[in-house]
Design an enzyme around this catalytic site. Sequence first.
Site, PDB file in Angstrom:
ATOM      1  CE1 TYR A 108      19.985  -0.686 -25.147  1.00  0.00           C
ATOM      2  CE2 TYR A 108      20.359  -1.806 -27.233  1.00  0.00           C
ATOM      3  CZ  TYR A 108      20.830  -1.063 -26.167  1.00  0.00           C
ATOM      4  OH  TYR A 108      22.151  -0.696 -26.125  1.00  0.00           O
ATOM      5  N   GLY A 235      24.204 -26.233 -40.114  1.00  0.00           N
ATOM      6  CA  GLY A 235      24.927 -25.128 -40.769  1.00  0.00           C
ATOM      7  C   GLY A 235      25.453 -25.540 -42.136  1.00  0.00           C
ATOM      8  CB  ALA A 264      20.492 -18.769 -42.006  1.00  0.00           C
ATOM      9  CG  ASP A 266      14.374 -17.145 -37.898  1.00  0.00           C
ATOM     10  OD1 ASP A 266      14.402 -17.984 -36.983  1.00  0.00           O
ATOM     11  OD2 ASP A 266      14.825 -15.997 -37.788  1.00  0.00           O
TER      12      ASP A 266
HETATM   13  O1  KDG Z   1      16.519 -15.737 -35.763  1.00  0.00           O
HETATM   14  C1  KDG Z   1      16.760 -14.384 -36.016  1.00  0.00           C
HETATM   15  C2  KDG Z   1      16.491 -13.675 -34.766  1.00  0.00           C
HETATM   16  O2  KDG Z   1      17.519 -13.927 -33.871  1.00  0.00           O
HETATM   17  C3  KDG Z   1      16.362 -12.217 -34.874  1.00  0.00           C
HETATM   18  O3  KDG Z   1      15.466 -11.838 -35.863  1.00  0.00           O
HETATM   19  C4  KDG Z   1      15.994 -11.590 -33.565  1.00  0.00           C
HETATM   20  O4  KDG Z   1      14.139 -12.854 -32.807  1.00  0.00           O
HETATM   21  C5  KDG Z   1      15.245 -12.441 -32.606  1.00  0.00           C
HETATM   22  C6  KDG Z   1      15.902 -12.761 -31.357  1.00  0.00           C
HETATM   23  O5  KDG Z   1      15.184 -12.858 -30.382  1.00  0.00           O
HETATM   24  O6  KDG Z   1      17.101 -12.949 -31.318  1.00  0.00           O
END
Ligand code: KDG
Length: 325
Positions: A108, A235, A264, A266
């Site tokens: 959203y 992974g 993970a 990030d």
């Molecule tokens: O990497 C994690 C992200 O996917 C999450 O925190 C949300 O930034 C985000 C996204 O745009 O998906």
Amino acid sequence: MGDAPEVIAVGEPLIALLAVGPAPLADVETFSRHVAGAEANMAVGLARLGHKALYVGRVGDDGFGRAIVRRLRGEGVDVSGVVVDAGRRTGLMVRERRALGPSEVLYYRAGSAGSALGPADIDAVKAAFTGARWVHLTGITPALSDSAHEAVLRAIELARLSDVRVSFDINLRRRLWSDEAAAARLQPIAVGADLVFGDADELAVVAGIGLSPDGLDAARALRSAGSGSVIIKRGSAGATLVGEGMPVDAPAVAVGRVVDTVGAGDAFCAGYLAALLDGLDPAAALRWGNGCAAAALSVEGDLIGLPTRVELERLIGDPGTDTIR
Ligand code: KDG
């Protein structure tokens, strides 16, 4: 180290509502509330490892925006680059949890405060580029809006002018755009970056070549086009650095029970950049990245599992010890 940021992270911070318990979204009645957003996660990861990160992004003038700012500040991230946009709402994501098969994410965030990020927000922190070592960007931001894309380009321009290196995590979000649209915006960014992170699929899309399971062809294609080092996130198989010389592989850190895979990647970037900031070599940086990713995988939510320096050292230095007495 002083107060000057070592890393400037730019992106959209989000509130994530995570389903409590495994069920299809239609049946979930209880959610837990988390602070999220790929670049914000990375900034917190760096702060936990003792590095100075400045975060640049927009939140709404609402409770979710305040929760994000408080959390980032509480984690030691410099939030002087966060703009409170009174005319828009803080971006939100909702994630179900499935015991079997992939979990669905709903965003959203169309028209959110974060999506209104623009080049002026980068110019507002221009002084921080003097003395910073890295700017960290992801492929999510250019998907949000034209102005957010321009903000990313402006950050790259200021980085170049100030001799700051650019770290770019592809983070392809197919819920936000098509592969074609993503490649058109992300390829020039990847090709100009000093460090590119991605899995084999993301690298293939951005390089504009067919998928190869090990990602090496795509990494090499990006390097020939101008990218600096490319890190292939694999992974549970670990990670591979494609830079000067032979590729360097590092195995993943074993995780007894994977609780939550989101975030993970990030965490990996935070560990990798922290190690480089510490002056460690690329092999050690891969180990730090894998260690941080493992720590994040073992806990629900994007931020909670990010390790401190002591926790990371325990995890990658002595994997046989499971109790500290
Ligand atoms: O990497 C994690 C992200 O996917 C999450 O925190 C949300 O930034 C985000 C996204 O745009 O998906």
